[in-house]
Structures are given as structure tokens and as C-alpha cells.
Design a protein around this motif. Structure first.
Motif, PDB file in Angstrom:
ATOM      1  N   ALA A  30       8.517  -2.765 -15.570  1.00 48.17           N
ATOM      2  CA  ALA A  30       8.706  -4.051 -14.892  1.00 48.17           C
ATOM      3  C   ALA A  30       8.779  -3.885 -13.382  1.00 48.17           C
ATOM      4  N   ASN A  31       8.985  -2.660 -12.878  1.00 47.19           N
ATOM      5  CA  ASN A  31       9.060  -2.405 -11.441  1.00 47.19           C
ATOM      6  C   ASN A  31       7.704  -2.083 -10.826  1.00 47.19           C
ATOM      7  N   LEU A  32       6.647  -2.201 -11.607  1.00 47.38           N
ATOM      8  CA  LEU A  32       5.289  -2.060 -11.082  1.00 47.38           C
ATOM      9  C   LEU A  32       4.897  -3.349 -10.365  1.00 47.38           C
ATOM     10  N   VAL A  33       4.418  -3.222  -9.116  1.00 47.01           N
ATOM     11  CA  VAL A  33       3.937  -4.386  -8.363  1.00 47.01           C
ATOM     12  C   VAL A  33       2.413  -4.386  -8.411  1.00 47.01           C
ATOM     13  N   GLY A  34       1.844  -5.516  -8.800  1.00 46.84           N
ATOM     14  CA  GLY A  34       0.399  -5.581  -8.958  1.00 46.84           C
ATOM     15  C   GLY A  34      -0.046  -4.865 -10.222  1.00 46.84           C
ATOM     16  N   GLU A  35      -1.329  -4.537 -10.288  1.00 52.65           N
ATOM     17  CA  GLU A  35      -1.873  -3.882 -11.472  1.00 52.65           C
ATOM     18  C   GLU A  35      -1.714  -2.370 -11.388  1.00 52.65           C
ATOM     19  N   GLU A  36      -1.581  -1.757 -12.563  1.00 52.06           N
ATOM     20  CA  GLU A  36      -1.581  -0.294 -12.615  1.00 52.06           C
ATOM     21  C   GLU A  36      -2.915   0.231 -12.099  1.00 52.06           C
ATOM     22  N   ASN A  37      -2.851   1.282 -11.310  1.00 48.08           N
ATOM     23  CA  ASN A  37      -4.026   1.942 -10.707  1.00 48.08           C
ATOM     24  C   ASN A  37      -4.675   1.125  -9.593  1.00 48.08           C
ATOM     25  N   LYS A  38      -4.062  -0.005  -9.195  1.00 49.58           N
ATOM     26  CA  LYS A  38      -4.600  -0.823  -8.109  1.00 49.58           C
ATOM     27  C   LYS A  38      -3.636  -0.862  -6.918  1.00 49.58           C
ATOM     28  N   GLY A  39      -2.765   0.138  -6.818  1.00 48.09           N
ATOM     29  CA  GLY A  39      -1.758   0.140  -5.766  1.00 48.09           C
ATOM     30  C   GLY A  39      -2.308   0.339  -4.374  1.00 48.09           C
ATOM     31  N   TRP A  40      -3.534   0.873  -4.263  1.00 45.60           N
ATOM     32  CA  TRP A  40      -4.101   1.077  -2.925  1.00 45.60           C
ATOM     33  C   TRP A  40      -4.306  -0.251  -2.205  1.00 45.60           C
ATOM     34  N   THR A  41      -4.580  -1.300  -2.984  1.00 45.60           N
ATOM     35  CA  THR A  41      -4.702  -2.636  -2.396  1.00 45.60           C
ATOM     36  C   THR A  41      -3.373  -3.065  -1.786  1.00 45.60           C
ATOM     37  N   CYS A  42      -2.271  -2.830  -2.508  1.00 48.95           N
ATOM     38  CA  CYS A  42      -0.939  -3.133  -1.966  1.00 48.95           C
ATOM     39  C   CYS A  42      -0.655  -2.289  -0.735  1.00 48.95           C
ATOM     40  N   ALA A  43      -1.042  -1.008  -0.808  1.00 54.39           N
ATOM     41  CA  ALA A  43      -0.751  -0.086   0.298  1.00 54.39           C
ATOM     42  C   ALA A  43      -1.428  -0.534   1.577  1.00 54.39           C
ATOM     43  N   LYS A  44      -2.696  -0.921   1.491  1.00 54.84           N
ATOM     44  CA  LYS A  44      -3.437  -1.353   2.686  1.00 54.84           C
ATOM     45  C   LYS A  44      -2.859  -2.647   3.235  1.00 54.84           C
ATOM     46  N   TYR A  45      -2.488  -3.553   2.358  1.00 58.01           N
ATOM     47  CA  TYR A  45      -1.899  -4.827   2.774  1.00 58.01           C
ATOM     48  C   TYR A  45      -0.599  -4.577   3.543  1.00 58.01           C
ATOM     49  N   LEU A  46       0.239  -3.691   3.015  1.00 53.09           N
ATOM     50  CA  LEU A  46       1.518  -3.375   3.674  1.00 53.09           C
ATOM     51  C   LEU A  46       1.288  -2.730   5.036  1.00 53.09           C
ATOM     52  N   LEU A  47       0.333  -1.809   5.115  1.00 54.41           N
ATOM     53  CA  LEU A  47       0.132  -1.063   6.352  1.00 54.41           C
ATOM     54  C   LEU A  47      -0.327  -1.948   7.502  1.00 54.41           C
ATOM     55  N   THR A  48      -1.054  -3.036   7.210  1.00 52.77           N
ATOM     56  CA  THR A  48      -1.449  -3.928   8.298  1.00 52.77           C
ATOM     57  C   THR A  48      -0.229  -4.582   8.925  1.00 52.77           C
ATOM     58  N   TYR A  49       0.777  -4.922   8.106  1.00 55.71           N
ATOM     59  CA  TYR A  49       2.026  -5.469   8.645  1.00 55.71           C
ATOM     60  C   TYR A  49       2.774  -4.407   9.441  1.00 55.71           C
ATOM     61  N   GLU A  50       2.833  -3.180   8.903  1.00 55.83           N
ATOM     62  CA  GLU A  50       3.551  -2.114   9.599  1.00 55.83           C
ATOM     63  C   GLU A  50       2.925  -1.831  10.954  1.00 55.83           C
ATOM     64  N   ARG A  51       1.599  -1.750  11.009  1.00 54.50           N
ATOM     65  CA  ARG A  51       0.930  -1.387  12.254  1.00 54.50           C
ATOM     66  C   ARG A  51       1.056  -2.468  13.301  1.00 54.50           C
ATOM     67  N   THR A  52       1.014  -3.732  12.853  1.00 55.55           N
ATOM     68  CA  THR A  52       1.212  -4.827  13.809  1.00 55.55           C
ATOM     69  C   THR A  52       2.600  -4.759  14.419  1.00 55.55           C
TER      70      THR A  52
END
Length: 398
Positions: free
Chosen positions: A224-246
Motif C-alpha cells: 500500500a506504500n507504493l506510489v504510482g505503478e510498480e516499475n513506473k517509479g522513474w516517472t515519479c522521480a523525474k516529476y519530483l526532481l523538477t520541483y527540487e531543481r526549481t
């Protein structure tokens, strides 16, 4: 070139100043302005004050507790907070994992985690980098193997900022080792109190315990602690990094640091006149100020472009590169402005209540550790070399 503000925006700035004058703890702002170290309690008190005002989640949607502010309001707020000596809000929960949960999380995850981020129940840290996966993040090795309704996690994360305070960590883990590098990665939320989680400190060059290593030994994490789909976490990672870099661009903090630099340069005397009157130093000061003005306008354009609920694109890489270079240049000029007084460095002088006498002017003591600490800006959040590759590919089409 100055930005022209409407009467409504000027009234908002006045409102922010009144709030800061009444609610920003004086002892905390004094530490920030004097370059002293902040405690966990210092950060938590400021977090609570902002949450009580409803001004904590400045970029969340209103339905989840956000402010609904436009880009100029957010810019004004950041600028005034930096000028007043407000601590930087710890970004990992508020500005990094929360947008991912809002975008990709289940309704249950939103209902549970978002209120806990706002009220401070959860202190989050980031589990991205590994000893062999820094800027090349897709080469991460931490494994998560499905076992019924749990994942069993084994591996190591490093450079985990303020992990010693955290009770939750969001992690990138490899769930399909046979997949290509950027596939087979999942995004997990892990309780730091879980059996098998070990945190070890890393002491940085400035003597600070800011970062850590985190080890996972057969840590069981609910599916239940999986965010998004299994094996699709790179999409979450890229989304997060744009916020971090800004966020790393730090325009408000850079403007506050530039004002401090001008103050120091006016106080320091060389050859019988203030350093700010030295032609060579004035040239360097003018260059960094012009660069900062250009960064501020670019930052406003990027924020305005995503005001409708979008996410910053490759432009966030430009902000990250220029923002970190400017902040490093300012700390370098500060160190140079005090000359030999920046050389002696006693970490104890950065502790609140220290009775050690500073060497040289009062403002000289924190300059060396600040200089050392800012060296990392061009590395974390994706090194600047990597960001230039992203700009070349995604914006210039090279």
C-alpha cells in the motif's frame, strides 16, 4: 531593472511583513541572520507558524490545503522570508514527496499523508542517491522484492539530508532487475522505524551533521506504500526532481545573501577606503547582481508558465545551474571580502549560546563554513553537468 508591482501585490508584501514581524520566532531569525546552526525544534516552530497561518503549502492545490497564490505572490513571499531571516522550509515532505502523492498517489495516500505533512506529524527525507548512483540515478541497486502484501527492501542510500530527524523516507527501489536502467524502478514510502533501517551520520567539511547513510536490511514495506505503478517509479522521480531543481535556484536566499555581501563590503576597509569602492571588487559585485536579476526574471517566467497546475519542464535545469552558480559566487565573494578572517574556523562558533570569541568581525565566523557548504549546490539535485545535458537535449534539441 526593478520589477513593478501592482497596488494589490504591494499590499500583499505588507501583509507578509506584518506576519513575519509577529510570528517568525525572533531567536530563530537571529540564528539564520547570524549564520548559526538551527535545531530540529527551530524548523518545527516555523513550520507550525506557517501552517497555522495557512501559508505553508504555497504551491499545493487549494483542495489539498494549498494557498492558491499566483507566481508573483509566491515570489514576494520567498523574498520577504529570506530578508527577515526565516529558515528555509524543509522541502522533502512539503515540496518533493507531496507533489508526487498529489499527482500519482491513491486517494487513501492523499488523505493520510498530506495532512500529516502539513501538521508536522511526519518529517520526510529523500532516498535517491546511492554510493554508485548519484547523478547517474538510474543505476541504483537498492532492491525491493514482492512478498505477498509487502516488499522486502535491501540496499543503501547516501547523502540523506537530515535523515537523523526523519520518521519517513521516500525511496527509489529496483523492483525488476531484468528491465532497462530507467525501467523496473518503483517509488516507495518507508517508515524509518521499520526493523532493518539503520541511519549512520556523515560529517561534512564544515563540521555539520547534515547528511547520512541509510541502510535497509530485509525491511518489510506494505505494498500500500507504493506510489504510482510498480516499475513506473522513474516517472515519479523525474516529476519530483523538477520541483527540487526549481527550489534549489533559491532566488530569495540569493538576494538576501547579496544584501549581506554589500553590507560586508561597505564595512571592510582596504587601502584606506571601503572594499565596495575598489574597482575590481565592484566589477565582480556588479556581475553577480546582474546575473541574479536575470535569474529572478527567468524564475518568474517559469513559475508563471506552470501556474495552471502544470510542472516545470527542462527550464528547471536552467534555474538549477544558474541559481547554484550565483549562490556559490556570492559566498566566494563574501569569503574574499574578509580575507584572512575567513581562514580560522571553529565549528563551535556556529552553535547558539557559544561563548567563543569570533576571530575578526562578527560576520566573519560563518563565512568559511557557508562557503564550504555551498560547494555541494552544483552537485545535488543532479549535477550541473547533467543539467546542461538536459538543456541541450530537451530545449536546444541537440
Amino acid at each position: 531593472m526593478d520589477i513593478t508591482y501592482t497596488p494589490e501585490e504591494q499590499a500583499f508584501r505588507a501583509e507578509v511583513r506584518r506576519f513575519l514581524a509577529g510570528k517568525l520566532p525572533k531567536d530563530v531569525s537571529a540564528k539564520v541572520l547570524e549564520g548559526k546552526r538551527l535545531t530540529k525544534d527551530d524548523h518545527e516552530r516555523w513550520h507550525r507558524a506557517l501552517n497555522e497561518q495557512g501559508w505553508l503549502a504555497v504551491h499545493w492545490p487549494r483542495q489539498h490545503g494549498g494557498t492558491g497564490w499566483g507566481p508573483v505572490q509566491r515570489h514576494i513571499f520567498d523574498e520577504e522570508c529570506a530578508a527577515a531571516g526565516a529558515p528555509q522550509i524543509i522541502p522533502f515532505g512539503l515540496s518533493m514527496v507531496a507533489p508526487v502523492i498529489i499527482k500519482f498517489g491513491t486517494e487513501e495516500q492523499k488523505r493520510y499523508y498530506l495532512p500529516r505533512i502539513l501538521d508536522g506529524s511526519d518529517w520526510w527525507c529523500q532516498g535517491y542517491s546511492e554510493p554508485g548512483a548519484g547523478s547517474d540515478l538510474a543505476s541504483l541497486k537498492t532492491r525491493a522484492v514482492r512478498d505477498g502484501d509487502h516488499y522486502v527492501v535491501n540496499g543503501q542510500k547516501t547523502w540523506t539530508t537530515l535523515g537523523q530527524h526523519a520518521n519517513m523516507i521516500f525511496c527509489l527501489v529496483r523492483t525488476d532487475p531484468a528491465a532497462k536502467q530507467q525501467e523496473g524502478i518503483s517509488f516507495l514510502l518507508i517508515d524509518m522505524a521499520s526493523p532493518g533501517v539503520t541511519v549512520r551520520p556523515i560529517i561534512t567539511l564544515d563540521g555539520e551533521h547534515e547528511v547520512n547513510e541509510v541502510f535497509f536490511d530485509d525491511v518489510r514495506v506494505p505494498v500500500a506504500n507504493l506510489v504510482g505503478e510498480e516499475n513506473k517509479g522513474w516517472t515519479c522521480a523525474k516529476y519530483l526532481l523538477t520541483y527540487e531543481r526549481t527550489g534549489i535556484a533559491g532566488v530569495g536566499m540569493a538576494k538576501a545573501a547579496l544584501r549581506h555581501l554589500k553590507h560586508v563590503a561597505a564595512k571592510q576597509v582596504g587601502n584606506g577606503r571601503p572594499l565596495v569602492e575598489d574597482p575590481s571588487f565592484r566589477l565582480k559585485l556588479a556581475e553577480v547582481e546582474i546575473d541574479l536579476m536575470a535569474l529572478e526574471m527567468t524564475n518568474l517566467r517559469v513559475v508563471a508558465a506552470v501556474q495552471g497546475g502544470g510542472v516545470p519542464g527542462a527550464e528547471s535545469s536552467i534555474l538549477k545551474v544558474r541559481g547554484t552558480e550565483i549562490r556559490q559566487a556570492i559566498t566566494d565573494l563574501l569569503r574574499r571580502a574578509v580575507g584572512p578572517y575567513a581562514l580560522p574556523f571553529l565549528p563551535e562558533t556556529l552553535e547558539a549560546g557559544s561563548n567563543l570569541e569570533p576571530v575578526g568581525p562578527d560576520f566573519a565566523a560563518p563565512l568559511a563554513p557557508q562557503y564550504f557548504n555551498r560547494r555541494k549546490l552544483s552537485i545535488y539535485g543532479g549535477s550541473n553537468e547533467i543539467q546542461k545535458n538536459i538543456v541541450a537535449k530537451m530545449i536546444l534539441g541537440l
